[in-house]
Design an enzyme around this catalytic site. Structure first.
Site: not given
Ligand code: EPU
Length: 441
Positions: A26-27, A97, A121, A126, A321, A343, A414
C-alpha cells in the site's frame, strides 16, 4: 451496507497449514500514484493491491483531472497530461493521510497547491510542520483559506517554480521524505534531504523515477540528493509494486502463533529482518527463502514462545505498523514483555480491548505497555479502530476461543486486499457478512 468479519477462533491450537501470498505494498503504490504527476506520459503500475486507500488516491487524482484506469488484476494506468491545476478536493483528501504526498509533485508542476490537513488513521496528532517548513525552504509562501470545517492550505512557489534547498528533518518522516524527493525532481537546482527516512518503499520509488529520467542519489540512506530535471517519461516502463512488508509481517505473526506449516509467499524477507530476528529470538522456528518465509513445527512438538521486548523504530528497526499484531503475539508468550511505541502516541489505545478478551496488559503511559503472558483469549465483539489495530483484532479473534465479530471491516479493507479469502486458504474460519447499518450483531 456495512460488513463484519465473523471468526471462529482456534483456541490457541497450532493448526494452520498452507501458503499465503502477499500483495503489493500500500505505502509504495500510493506514492507512485502521486508520482504520476511528474510524468509527461502514461505511467503503468503492476502488482497494485486492490484496497480502499488505492481507490481513494485514484479518486483524488481523477478529481484533479488525471485519467486513472484499472486494467487487469493489479494493473493500473495513470495519465496526468490533462491535469490543469493543483487544487485538491478537500473532502477526498481529508480521508487519506497519503494525500499529503501529492503536495510535492503538484507544487513542483503547477507552482501552487491547495490541500486540507490530511486525514487517515486516528493514531496520533500527525502534524505536517515538516512539510510546511520544507516548502518554505524551497521558496514557497503558505496561507490558509476557506471557511471553518472546509479550511485548506494554499502554498505557492515564488515565481511559480520551486527552488532546490537543503532540508533537515527533525523527525525522520516517511511521507515527508517521499514528498520532498518528488518535489525536488521538478524543482530548479539541487535539493539535499538530511535525516531522511530509510524505508524500502522510498528506495523503490527513487529507483523507478531514476529509470524514467530523474536524478536522485542516496535513497535508502539518510542523505538523499536530487537534481531537478524536466518532466519524466516512462516510455512504457512499468513500476512493479514491491511486496507489502507490513502485510507479510502480520501473516508471519499469525503463522508464529498458530502455524503448523505455513509459508508466506511473494514477499521480500530482507525487508522484515527486525521482525524475523525478534520472533526467532522468542522461539519461533522460521525458515527464510528468496521470496518466502516459512514457519514449520515438526511432528507434535510443542513450541515454547518466550516474552521479548519491542521498541518501534524507523526502518530497519521494528515497524510501528506491526506493533499491534505483535502485542497480540506477546499475549501468548511466557513472561513479561515491554512494548515501547516511539512513533505515534495514539497507537496503543486498542490494548484495553485485548484485556477484555483476557489479556493482561498494563499501560504505563500512551507510549508504553507491559504484557504478561501467556493468557488464553476469549472471543469478543470488537470495532476495528484503525487499519493495523483492526488486523490485530482479526489475529486476536483467530487465537481466541469462540466466535468473535469484528466491526468496521472497511478500515481493514483500506490496507489489506480481501484478507479473509487468503486467511481461509490456510485454515482460518473467517466470513465477511453484510449487516444492515442499524443492526448490532
Ligand atoms: N511528524 C512530525 N511532523 C511532520 C510529519 C511527521 O512531527 O510534519 C512525526 C509524526 O508525528 C511521527 C513521526 O514524525 O511521530 C514519523 O511520522 P511519518 O511522517 O514517518 O509518518 P507518515 O509518513 O505519516 C508513514 C506511513 C504510516 C507508517 C509511518 C511510519 C504512509 C502513507 N503512511 O506515515 O503507515 O506508520 O510512515 O512508518 O506511508 C499505515 O500504513 O497504517 C500507516 C499508518
Amino acid at each position: 451496507m456495512k460488513e463484519v468479519f465473523l471468526i471462529k477462533g482456534l483456541a490457541g491450537a497450532r493448526k494452520l497449514l498452507g501458503k499465503i501470498p502477499v500483495r503489493g505494498a500500500k505505502n509504495a503504490a500510493l506514492k507512485v500514484m502521486a508520482a504520476s504527476i511528474l510524468f509527461g506520459d502514461k505511467l503503468t503500475m503492476k502488482n497494485v493491491p486492490e484496497i480502499e486507500d488505492v481507490n481513494r488516491m485514484g479518486d483524488l487524482l481523477t478529481d484533479l483531472g488525471a485519467d486513472v484506469q484499472y486494467k487487469n488484476k493489479g494493473v493500473l494506468e495513470i495519465s496526468t497530461t490533462e491535469m490543469r491545476n493543483g487544487k485538491m478536493s478537500v473532502e477526498i483528501a481529508k480521508r487519506l493521510r497519503a494525500s499529503i504526498v501529492l503536495t510535492g509533485p503538484l507544487l513542483a508542476r503547477f507552482g501552487t497547491v491547495h490541500f486540507p490537513h490530511p486525514g487517515g488513521c486516528v493514531i496520533g496528532a500527525r502534524p505536517i510542520d515538516l512539510f510546511l517548513e520544507g516548502f518554505k525552504k524551497m521558496g514557497a509562501k503558505i496561507s490558509v483559506s476557506g471557511e471553518k470545517g472546509k479550511a485548506y492550505y494554499v502554498i505557492s512557489a515564488r515565481g511559480g517554480k520551486l527552488r532546490g534547498a537543503e532540508i533537515f528533518f527533525r523527525n525522520q518522516s516517511v511521507t515527508g521524505t517521499e514528498t520532498f524527493m518528488m518535489a525536488a525532481v521538478l524543482a530548479e537546482g539541487k535539493t539535499v534531504i538530511k535525516n531522511a527516512a530509510l524505508e524500502p518503499e522510498i528506495e523503490t520509488l527513487a529507483e523507478y523515477l531514476n529509470s524514467c529520467g530523474a536524478k536522485i542519489s542516496g535513497a535508502g540512506t539518510s542523505t538523499i540528493t536530487i537534481t531537478g530535471t524536466s518532466k519524466l517519461k516512462s516510455k512504457g516502463r512499468a513500476y512493479v509494486t514491491t511486496p507489502d512488508r507490513i502485510e507479510a509481517g502480520s501473516f508471519l505473526v499469525i503463522a508464529a502463533l498458530l502455524g503448523e506449516d505455513v509459508t508466506i509467499t511473494d514477499c521480500e524477507p530482507k525487508h522484515l529482518e527486525s521482525l524475523i530476528e525478534v520472533l526467532t529470538y522468542s522461539g519461533v522456528p522460521i525458515k527464510v527463502g528468496t521470496n518466502t518465509i516459512t514457519v514449520k513445527v515438526s511432528g507434535k512438538k510443542k513450541v515454547q514462545l518466550n516474552a521479548v521486548d519491542i521498541k518501534t523504530h524507523e526502518y530497519p528497526g521494528f515497524p510501528t505498523d506491526i506493533q499491534a499484531p505483535m502485542v497480540v503475539y506477546l499475549t501468548q508468550t511466557k513472561g513479561d514483555s515491554l512494548v515501547f511505541e516511539t512513533i505515534f502516541e495514539g497507537r496503543l489505545n486498542y490494548v484495553e480491548w485485548l484485556n477484555r478478551m483476557g489479556a493482561e496488559i498494563t499501560m504505563f503511559d500512551p507510549h508504553r505497555v507491559k504484557i504478561s503472558g501467556p493468557t488464553p483469549l476469549n472471543s469478543k465483539e470488537l470495532e476495528s479502530p484503525d487499519l493495523r489495530a483492526g488486523l490485530a483484532f482479526v489475529i486476536a479473534g483467530i487465537v481466541a476461543k469462540g466466535e468473535s465479530v469484528i466491526h468496521n471491516v472497511y478500515n481493514i479493507d483500506r490496507g489489506y486486499e480481501r484478507v479473509e479469502e487468503r486467511l481461509r486458504a490456510i485454515g482460518v474460519s473467517i466470513e465477511r457478512i453484510p449487516v444492515a447499518d442499524s443492526v448490532v450483531v
